[in-house]
Motif scaffolding. Sequence first.
Motif, mmCIF file in Angstrom:
data_model
loop_
_atom_site.group_PDB
_atom_site.id
_atom_site.type_symbol
_atom_site.label_atom_id
_atom_site.label_comp_id
_atom_site.label_asym_id
_atom_site.label_seq_id
_atom_site.Cartn_x
_atom_site.Cartn_y
_atom_site.Cartn_z
ATOM 1 N N LEU A 192 0.823 -1.209 0.000
ATOM 2 C CA LEU A 192 0.000 0.000 0.000
ATOM 3 C C LEU A 192 0.859 1.262 0.000
ATOM 4 O O LEU A 192 0.522 2.259 -0.663
ATOM 5 C CB LEU A 192 -0.931 -0.018 1.216
ATOM 6 N N ALA A 193 1.953 1.228 0.725
ATOM 7 C CA ALA A 193 2.838 2.404 0.741
ATOM 8 C C ALA A 193 3.468 2.626 -0.625
ATOM 9 O O ALA A 193 3.589 3.779 -1.090
ATOM 10 C CB ALA A 193 3.912 2.220 1.813
ATOM 11 N N LEU A 194 3.878 1.535 -1.281
ATOM 12 C CA LEU A 194 4.446 1.675 -2.624
ATOM 13 C C LEU A 194 3.414 2.249 -3.595
ATOM 14 O O LEU A 194 3.717 3.129 -4.399
ATOM 15 C CB LEU A 194 4.955 0.320 -3.113
ATOM 16 N N THR A 195 2.201 1.732 -3.536
ATOM 17 C CA THR A 195 1.155 2.229 -4.435
ATOM 18 C C THR A 195 0.853 3.695 -4.170
ATOM 19 O O THR A 195 0.722 4.511 -5.105
ATOM 20 C CB THR A 195 -0.126 1.388 -4.247
ATOM 21 N N LEU A 196 0.741 4.070 -2.885
ATOM 22 C CA LEU A 196 0.454 5.458 -2.542
ATOM 23 C C LEU A 196 1.597 6.382 -2.965
ATOM 24 O O LEU A 196 1.373 7.456 -3.530
ATOM 25 C CB LEU A 196 0.199 5.575 -1.041
ATOM 26 N N GLY A 197 2.841 5.949 -2.730
ATOM 27 C CA GLY A 197 3.972 6.798 -3.096
ATOM 28 C C GLY A 197 4.105 6.992 -4.591
ATOM 29 O O GLY A 197 4.351 8.116 -5.066
ATOM 30 N N MET A 198 3.917 5.919 -5.370
ATOM 31 C CA MET A 198 4.060 6.045 -6.817
ATOM 32 C C MET A 198 2.928 6.866 -7.428
ATOM 33 O O MET A 198 3.108 7.526 -8.450
ATOM 34 C CB MET A 198 4.113 4.659 -7.454
ATOM 35 N N ASN A 199 1.752 6.847 -6.813
ATOM 36 C CA ASN A 199 0.658 7.669 -7.314
ATOM 37 C C ASN A 199 0.844 9.135 -6.964
ATOM 38 O O ASN A 199 0.489 10.024 -7.755
ATOM 39 C CB ASN A 199 -0.678 7.169 -6.741
ATOM 40 N N ALA A 200 1.398 9.408 -5.791
ATOM 41 C CA ALA A 200 1.500 10.792 -5.337
ATOM 42 C C ALA A 200 2.762 11.492 -5.826
ATOM 43 O O ALA A 200 2.762 12.721 -6.005
ATOM 44 C CB ALA A 200 1.439 10.831 -3.811
ATOM 45 N N TRP A 201 3.866 10.760 -6.049
ATOM 46 C CA TRP A 201 5.147 11.403 -6.340
ATOM 47 C C TRP A 201 5.121 12.325 -7.564
ATOM 48 O O TRP A 201 5.634 13.446 -7.502
ATOM 49 C CB TRP A 201 6.213 10.328 -6.500
ATOM 50 N N PRO A 202 4.561 11.905 -8.700
ATOM 51 C CA PRO A 202 4.608 12.799 -9.875
ATOM 52 C C PRO A 202 3.818 14.093 -9.698
ATOM 53 O O PRO A 202 3.963 15.012 -10.510
ATOM 54 C CB PRO A 202 4.023 11.940 -11.001
ATOM 55 N N TYR A 203 2.969 14.187 -8.649
ATOM 56 C CA TYR A 203 2.111 15.365 -8.508
ATOM 57 C C TYR A 203 2.416 16.159 -7.237
ATOM 58 O O TYR A 203 1.642 17.047 -6.866
ATOM 59 C CB TYR A 203 0.635 14.926 -8.501
ATOM 60 N N LEU A 204 3.509 15.838 -6.566
ATOM 61 C CA LEU A 204 3.921 16.600 -5.401
ATOM 62 C C LEU A 204 4.511 17.944 -5.826
ATOM 63 O O LEU A 204 4.922 18.115 -6.984
ATOM 64 C CB LEU A 204 4.934 15.799 -4.587
#
Length: 320
Positions: A192-204
Amino acid sequence: MSITTPTPEPSPEDISRGLAELERHLATQTPPAPIAPARHDDAEGQTRRVQRLRAEVAEAQLLAELQDDDTPLLLDTAKVRKRRKAAREASRLHELAQDPAMRAWQAARMRRLLVTAGMVSLTLALAWSTAGVQTFAADGADPWSPSWVFAWLVEPFMSLALLVVVGARAYLATHGQPIASPTLVRIEWLFLALTLGMNAWPYLPWSVEEFSVSRLVLHVLGPIVAVAIVTALPIILAAFTHLDHSRQYPRTGPEYRTNTPPEYPHRGPELAILAARVRRLIAAEELPADPGTHKIRRALGCGTDTARAVKAALDEEKAR
């Protein structure tokens, strides 16, 4: 010796006069025969109006005789039978709902429904995050290049691995053997952390020239829903596992019983029994020395009028 003179024979005129005299004599002695009244059922000479009125009178006489009979009022109408059938069905359903086996079946059905809904929601949430993970994994690769195509496979294989762990825990929990393994919990949170991080990183903010909160929330929505389901589902299933279906759960609101139930009459030996029970409760200090009607009603589980009668009996004993 005397000689007898023969009597002359009467002539036809004499006979006619004699018969006429006899008829006149009988006419003066015999009353005239009464004239027979005309029969009502004789239709000769009656108009249609008379016949119609005679039929109405006969019908009214029959109706007057039948309307005093209350037998039709004793029969149930279709609406009454429908209501009685619905009331009987509701009573039987309520009785069936108190059966422990029925409660267990309802709990199992609801548990299956919740697990199915949770797994479907988790699958959709992970599918929602596939586009965000692909954007992160492609890292600006040209469309339809090998890197761009293989980036679409990153989220599916992580989601399948996560669903294997969550599905196994959910299945075993529904069968009364939940898995309490810290290792599996850490594996779930890792995915879940990997999925959340990969979804959020490009839009931070440090990854884009123009930061947009709405775009960030839209892409992290799927992982957040997945985290919520993975966290809540084991807790819900554990609660189902510890259900006691034979327990009679109390009502959520105050219950007002009938004032004159048959098991608690206001007078007679039953009232003395209830008063004795209250005295025992007072001696055991479960009730105060002078309990009120409300406390007596709650202690005995009876109606308000019965509690008043018990209170009055106790007051009479104290007055003596």
